[in-house]
Design a protein around this motif. Structure first.
Motif, PDB file in Angstrom:
ATOM      1  N   ARG A 248       0.835  -1.216   0.000  1.00  0.00           N
ATOM      2  CA  ARG A 248       0.000   0.000   0.000  1.00  0.00           C
ATOM      3  C   ARG A 248       0.866   1.261   0.000  1.00  0.00           C
ATOM      4  O   ARG A 248       0.564   2.228  -0.717  1.00  0.00           O
ATOM      5  CB  ARG A 248      -0.927   0.005   1.218  1.00  0.00           C
ATOM      6  CG  ARG A 248      -2.153  -0.862   1.056  1.00  0.00           C
ATOM      7  CD  ARG A 248      -3.190  -0.568   2.126  1.00  0.00           C
ATOM      8  NE  ARG A 248      -2.672  -0.773   3.472  1.00  0.00           N
ATOM      9  CZ  ARG A 248      -2.687  -1.928   4.122  1.00  0.00           C
ATOM     10  NH1 ARG A 248      -3.204  -2.987   3.549  1.00  0.00           N
ATOM     11  NH2 ARG A 248      -2.217  -2.014   5.351  1.00  0.00           N
ATOM     12  N   HIS A 249       1.945   1.253   0.770  1.00  0.00           N
ATOM     13  CA  HIS A 249       2.824   2.426   0.803  1.00  0.00           C
ATOM     14  C   HIS A 249       3.454   2.672  -0.565  1.00  0.00           C
ATOM     15  O   HIS A 249       3.490   3.813  -1.038  1.00  0.00           O
ATOM     16  CB  HIS A 249       3.918   2.251   1.858  1.00  0.00           C
ATOM     17  CG  HIS A 249       3.446   2.447   3.262  1.00  0.00           C
ATOM     18  ND1 HIS A 249       2.903   3.619   3.725  1.00  0.00           N
ATOM     19  CD2 HIS A 249       3.436   1.602   4.326  1.00  0.00           C
ATOM     20  CE1 HIS A 249       2.584   3.500   4.995  1.00  0.00           C
ATOM     21  NE2 HIS A 249       2.887   2.272   5.383  1.00  0.00           N
ATOM     22  N   VAL A 250       3.949   1.618  -1.205  1.00  0.00           N
ATOM     23  CA  VAL A 250       4.577   1.779  -2.519  1.00  0.00           C
ATOM     24  C   VAL A 250       3.544   2.260  -3.536  1.00  0.00           C
ATOM     25  O   VAL A 250       3.820   3.163  -4.334  1.00  0.00           O
ATOM     26  CB  VAL A 250       5.258   0.468  -2.981  1.00  0.00           C
ATOM     27  CG1 VAL A 250       5.661   0.546  -4.445  1.00  0.00           C
ATOM     28  CG2 VAL A 250       6.473   0.178  -2.115  1.00  0.00           C
ATOM     29  N   GLU A 251       2.366   1.684  -3.529  1.00  0.00           N
ATOM     30  CA  GLU A 251       1.319   2.111  -4.458  1.00  0.00           C
ATOM     31  C   GLU A 251       0.979   3.593  -4.247  1.00  0.00           C
ATOM     32  O   GLU A 251       0.800   4.342  -5.199  1.00  0.00           O
ATOM     33  CB  GLU A 251       0.062   1.251  -4.284  1.00  0.00           C
ATOM     34  CG  GLU A 251       0.227  -0.140  -4.822  1.00  0.00           C
ATOM     35  CD  GLU A 251      -0.966  -1.046  -4.542  1.00  0.00           C
ATOM     36  OE1 GLU A 251      -1.982  -0.569  -3.972  1.00  0.00           O
ATOM     37  OE2 GLU A 251      -0.889  -2.235  -4.884  1.00  0.00           O
ATOM     38  N   GLY A 252       0.891   3.999  -2.979  1.00  0.00           N
ATOM     39  CA  GLY A 252       0.581   5.394  -2.685  1.00  0.00           C
ATOM     40  C   GLY A 252       1.675   6.348  -3.119  1.00  0.00           C
ATOM     41  O   GLY A 252       1.399   7.460  -3.578  1.00  0.00           O
ATOM     42  N   LEU A 253       2.922   5.934  -2.996  1.00  0.00           N
ATOM     43  CA  LEU A 253       4.041   6.810  -3.339  1.00  0.00           C
ATOM     44  C   LEU A 253       4.354   6.834  -4.831  1.00  0.00           C
ATOM     45  O   LEU A 253       4.756   7.864  -5.370  1.00  0.00           O
ATOM     46  CB  LEU A 253       5.291   6.386  -2.562  1.00  0.00           C
ATOM     47  CG  LEU A 253       5.205   6.649  -1.052  1.00  0.00           C
ATOM     48  CD1 LEU A 253       6.316   5.907  -0.323  1.00  0.00           C
ATOM     49  CD2 LEU A 253       5.289   8.138  -0.765  1.00  0.00           C
ATOM     50  N   THR A 254       4.204   5.698  -5.502  1.00  0.00           N
ATOM     51  CA  THR A 254       4.558   5.645  -6.931  1.00  0.00           C
ATOM     52  C   THR A 254       3.351   5.859  -7.835  1.00  0.00           C
ATOM     53  O   THR A 254       3.522   6.188  -9.009  1.00  0.00           O
ATOM     54  CB  THR A 254       5.189   4.283  -7.288  1.00  0.00           C
ATOM     55  OG1 THR A 254       4.219   3.254  -7.088  1.00  0.00           O
ATOM     56  CG2 THR A 254       6.439   4.029  -6.479  1.00  0.00           C
ATOM     57  N   GLY A 255       2.172   5.621  -7.317  1.00  0.00           N
ATOM     58  CA  GLY A 255       0.977   5.718  -8.156  1.00  0.00           C
ATOM     59  C   GLY A 255       0.788   4.502  -9.045  1.00  0.00           C
ATOM     60  O   GLY A 255      -0.065   4.479  -9.923  1.00  0.00           O
ATOM     61  N   ARG A 256       1.570   3.463  -8.829  1.00  0.00           N
ATOM     62  CA  ARG A 256       1.486   2.231  -9.621  1.00  0.00           C
ATOM     63  C   ARG A 256       1.134   1.065  -8.713  1.00  0.00           C
ATOM     64  O   ARG A 256       1.635   0.984  -7.591  1.00  0.00           O
ATOM     65  CB  ARG A 256       2.823   1.952 -10.310  1.00  0.00           C
ATOM     66  CG  ARG A 256       3.229   3.028 -11.289  1.00  0.00           C
ATOM     67  CD  ARG A 256       4.561   2.690 -11.934  1.00  0.00           C
ATOM     68  NE  ARG A 256       4.951   3.718 -12.860  1.00  0.00           N
ATOM     69  CZ  ARG A 256       5.839   4.660 -12.592  1.00  0.00           C
ATOM     70  NH1 ARG A 256       6.438   4.681 -11.427  1.00  0.00           N
ATOM     71  NH2 ARG A 256       6.140   5.560 -13.494  1.00  0.00           N
ATOM     72  N   PRO A 257       0.325   0.142  -9.203  1.00  0.00           N
ATOM     73  CA  PRO A 257      -0.036  -1.010  -8.360  1.00  0.00           C
ATOM     74  C   PRO A 257       1.145  -1.957  -8.156  1.00  0.00           C
ATOM     75  O   PRO A 257       1.977  -2.135  -9.042  1.00  0.00           O
ATOM     76  CB  PRO A 257      -1.156  -1.706  -9.144  1.00  0.00           C
ATOM     77  CG  PRO A 257      -0.985  -1.253 -10.549  1.00  0.00           C
ATOM     78  CD  PRO A 257      -0.357   0.111 -10.496  1.00  0.00           C
ATOM     79  N   ALA A 258       1.188  -2.544  -6.985  1.00  0.00           N
ATOM     80  CA  ALA A 258       2.245  -3.515  -6.684  1.00  0.00           C
ATOM     81  C   ALA A 258       1.985  -4.783  -7.478  1.00  0.00           C
ATOM     82  O   ALA A 258       0.857  -5.257  -7.569  1.00  0.00           O
ATOM     83  CB  ALA A 258       2.273  -3.814  -5.197  1.00  0.00           C
ATOM     84  N   GLU A 259       3.037  -5.316  -8.071  1.00  0.00           N
ATOM     85  CA  GLU A 259       2.938  -6.552  -8.849  1.00  0.00           C
ATOM     86  C   GLU A 259       3.091  -7.764  -7.939  1.00  0.00           C
ATOM     87  O   GLU A 259       2.481  -8.793  -8.152  1.00  0.00           O
ATOM     88  CB  GLU A 259       4.040  -6.544  -9.923  1.00  0.00           C
ATOM     89  CG  GLU A 259       3.995  -7.674 -10.887  1.00  0.00           C
ATOM     90  CD  GLU A 259       2.994  -7.453 -12.006  1.00  0.00           C
ATOM     91  OE1 GLU A 259       2.886  -8.356 -12.840  1.00  0.00           O
ATOM     92  OE2 GLU A 259       2.331  -6.412 -12.047  1.00  0.00           O
ATOM     93  N   GLY A 260       3.933  -7.635  -6.904  1.00  0.00           N
ATOM     94  CA  GLY A 260       4.133  -8.749  -5.992  1.00  0.00           C
ATOM     95  C   GLY A 260       5.175  -8.432  -4.938  1.00  0.00           C
ATOM     96  O   GLY A 260       5.853  -7.411  -4.989  1.00  0.00           O
ATOM     97  N   VAL A 261       5.281  -9.337  -3.987  1.00  0.00           N
ATOM     98  CA  VAL A 261       6.279  -9.231  -2.925  1.00  0.00           C
ATOM     99  C   VAL A 261       7.451 -10.106  -3.332  1.00  0.00           C
ATOM    100  O   VAL A 261       7.282 -11.282  -3.629  1.00  0.00           O
ATOM    101  CB  VAL A 261       5.694  -9.705  -1.574  1.00  0.00           C
ATOM    102  CG1 VAL A 261       6.750  -9.693  -0.486  1.00  0.00           C
ATOM    103  CG2 VAL A 261       4.495  -8.858  -1.184  1.00  0.00           C
TER     104      VAL A 261
END
Length: 151
Positions: free
Chosen positions: A78-91
């Motif tokens: 969620r943090h990465v999505e919020g900061l980059t504006g791109r959905p996370a693909e995976g961990v």
């Protein structure tokens, strides 16, 4: 209607309610007495002893992290999505650190056709025990179809 003329069942119900009220009052009085007793003991105990008692009590409880691994990964995504504006693909990685979590999150930075030429980026996210973001940075970029090539 006077009590002697009421049906027996209604009188029985009132007696039951009275018993319940008396029971609740007794319970409240007991609780109140216990609380006053605890307060009195705490006031009469010397401050240093109270502090030592509280420290011992805290030491007895094992410290558990506020986040488990799954929650940490979700929070990082969620943090990465919020900061980059791109959905996370995976961990891509997950590691428990001394004061929190270190998580690798993969994101599609550039979509292309065919999708095997998409450019992916991996972000390293550090979270504290409560799931708050401590740091994040992009650690690498690569084409989806060629994991060894870096863009």
């Amino acid at each position: 209607m006077p009590p002697e003329e009421r049906p027996r069942e209604e009188g029985h119900r009132e007696e039951r309610h009275d018993d319940e009220r008396r029971h609740e009052e007794r319970h409240r009085e007991e609780r109140s007495r216990e609380e006053r007793s605890r307060e009195e003991r705490s006031r009469t105990r010397p401050r240093a002893e109270r502090d030592r008692h509280e420290q011992d009590h805290e030491r007895e409880r094992p410290r558990r992290p506020a986040l488990d691994a799954r929650d940490a990964a979700r929070s990082a995504a969620r943090h990465v999505e919020g900061l980059t504006g791109r959905p996370a693909e995976g961990v891509t990685s997950l590691e428990r650190g001394k004061d929190g979590w270190v998580i690798g999150i993969e994101v599609v930075e550039t979509r292309r056709i065919p999708d095997s030429t998409d450019i992916l980026a991996e972000y390293q996210v550090e979270l504290d025990d409560s799931g708050e973001l401590a740091s994040y940075r992009r650690t690498e970029r690569h084409y989806r179809g060629r994991g060894d090539d870096r863009a």
